[in-house]
Design an enzyme around this catalytic site. Sequence first.
Site, PDB file in Angstrom:
ATOM      1  N   TYR A  38      59.689  20.332  -2.551  1.00  0.00           N
ATOM      2  CA  TYR A  38      58.892  20.610  -1.360  1.00  0.00           C
ATOM      3  C   TYR A  38      59.246  19.643  -0.249  1.00  0.00           C
ATOM      4  O   TYR A  38      59.914  18.627  -0.460  1.00  0.00           O
ATOM      5  CB  TYR A  38      57.397  20.541  -1.684  1.00  0.00           C
ATOM      6  N   ARG A  57      66.879  16.290   3.499  1.00  0.00           N
ATOM      7  CA  ARG A  57      66.265  15.859   2.232  1.00  0.00           C
ATOM      8  C   ARG A  57      65.950  17.062   1.355  1.00  0.00           C
ATOM      9  O   ARG A  57      66.116  17.007   0.122  1.00  0.00           O
ATOM     10  CB  ARG A  57      65.009  15.038   2.504  1.00  0.00           C
ATOM     11  N   HIS A 115      63.007  26.524 -21.321  1.00  0.00           N
ATOM     12  CA  HIS A 115      63.400  25.311 -20.611  1.00  0.00           C
ATOM     13  C   HIS A 115      64.771  25.443 -19.944  1.00  0.00           C
ATOM     14  O   HIS A 115      65.027  24.799 -18.926  1.00  0.00           O
ATOM     15  CB  HIS A 115      63.415  24.122 -21.575  1.00  0.00           C
ATOM     16  N   LYS A 160      62.259  15.139  -4.260  1.00  0.00           N
ATOM     17  CA  LYS A 160      60.901  15.460  -3.785  1.00  0.00           C
ATOM     18  C   LYS A 160      60.417  16.677  -4.578  1.00  0.00           C
ATOM     19  O   LYS A 160      60.357  17.809  -4.083  1.00  0.00           O
ATOM     20  CB  LYS A 160      60.883  15.711  -2.281  1.00  0.00           C
ATOM     21  N   GLU A 192      57.317   2.186  -4.824  1.00  0.00           N
ATOM     22  CA  GLU A 192      56.670   2.840  -3.687  1.00  0.00           C
ATOM     23  C   GLU A 192      55.205   3.036  -4.028  1.00  0.00           C
ATOM     24  O   GLU A 192      54.742   2.589  -5.069  1.00  0.00           O
ATOM     25  CB  GLU A 192      57.352   4.172  -3.378  1.00  0.00           C
TER      26      GLU A 192
END
Length: 295
Positions: A38, A57, A115, A160, A192
């Site tokens: 996302y 990104r 998977h 992300k 972070e």
Amino acid sequence: MSEAIPALPCWLNGEMGNIRDAKVSVLDRGFIFGDGVYEVVPAYQGRPFRFNEHMARLERSLGELRIRNPMDRAGWRQVVDQLIQAYAQHVGKRVEETNQLVYLQVTRGVAMRDHVMPADIEPTVFAMVNRLYIYTPEERSRGVECYTADDFRWKKAHIKSTSLVGAVLARQISADHGGNETLMFRDGWLSEAAASNVWVVKNGVVLGAPKDNLVLEGIRYGVFEEICMQQGIPFELRRVSREEVFAADEILLSSATKEVLPCTKLDGKPVGNGRPGPIYQKLFDGYQQAKRATS
């Protein structure tokens, strides 16, 4: 229960609709595995901020997960602009009177649960929009309280990914104490926060974690480096120890929603003198200038 969800505009697999009525298959791999990525693009007065950086990104994240990018940048920009216009209409305002947050998501698509990555399935593309909350001057003058935790997430934090349960658990640690964010450490080194990048200021130098697989490189990495260069503020990316964090003159959080926000209390103790510092103010002012320059 669906009535509690506002009928905000959204875009799903090529069609405009609203988030109350939008539906995806229960076999979507985003739902089953969190198999997707996302982006969150802020739009100030109807103008997307650092759109190309967000797209770069998104492309990197899709590449890491081997998901086909369903659109080129022009296609994504059309979706973003369409949602910005739709939101302004929804709230009865002119576009330039709004600050918005556009959420973009791509999952691998719909297939029977396995998977192994299935070949030749269509990605599910979803996007939605909402108001972007802007912190008030009073909130910024106080700063926010944060707590610390071990970084127990996976080692591909640079993607992300929609698989965010680790971040959810981390963020809840601070929420349970009434805090704003959770700063995380891996083997004694700053990585972070649950939903933010973290910056440490010591003796006028802005320090941030290096760009590697343990940290999601926020768009503000580039923004802050530009501002620091313009204002003559030393800027350095390197490993930052837990001891350095607790000895910091200033601690700053950055994200699409926070822009840059001072952390003035950490684990119940004041950061520096317990008030937002001069480097925060310079970065905040520079950020506002960067927003105004957005075309």
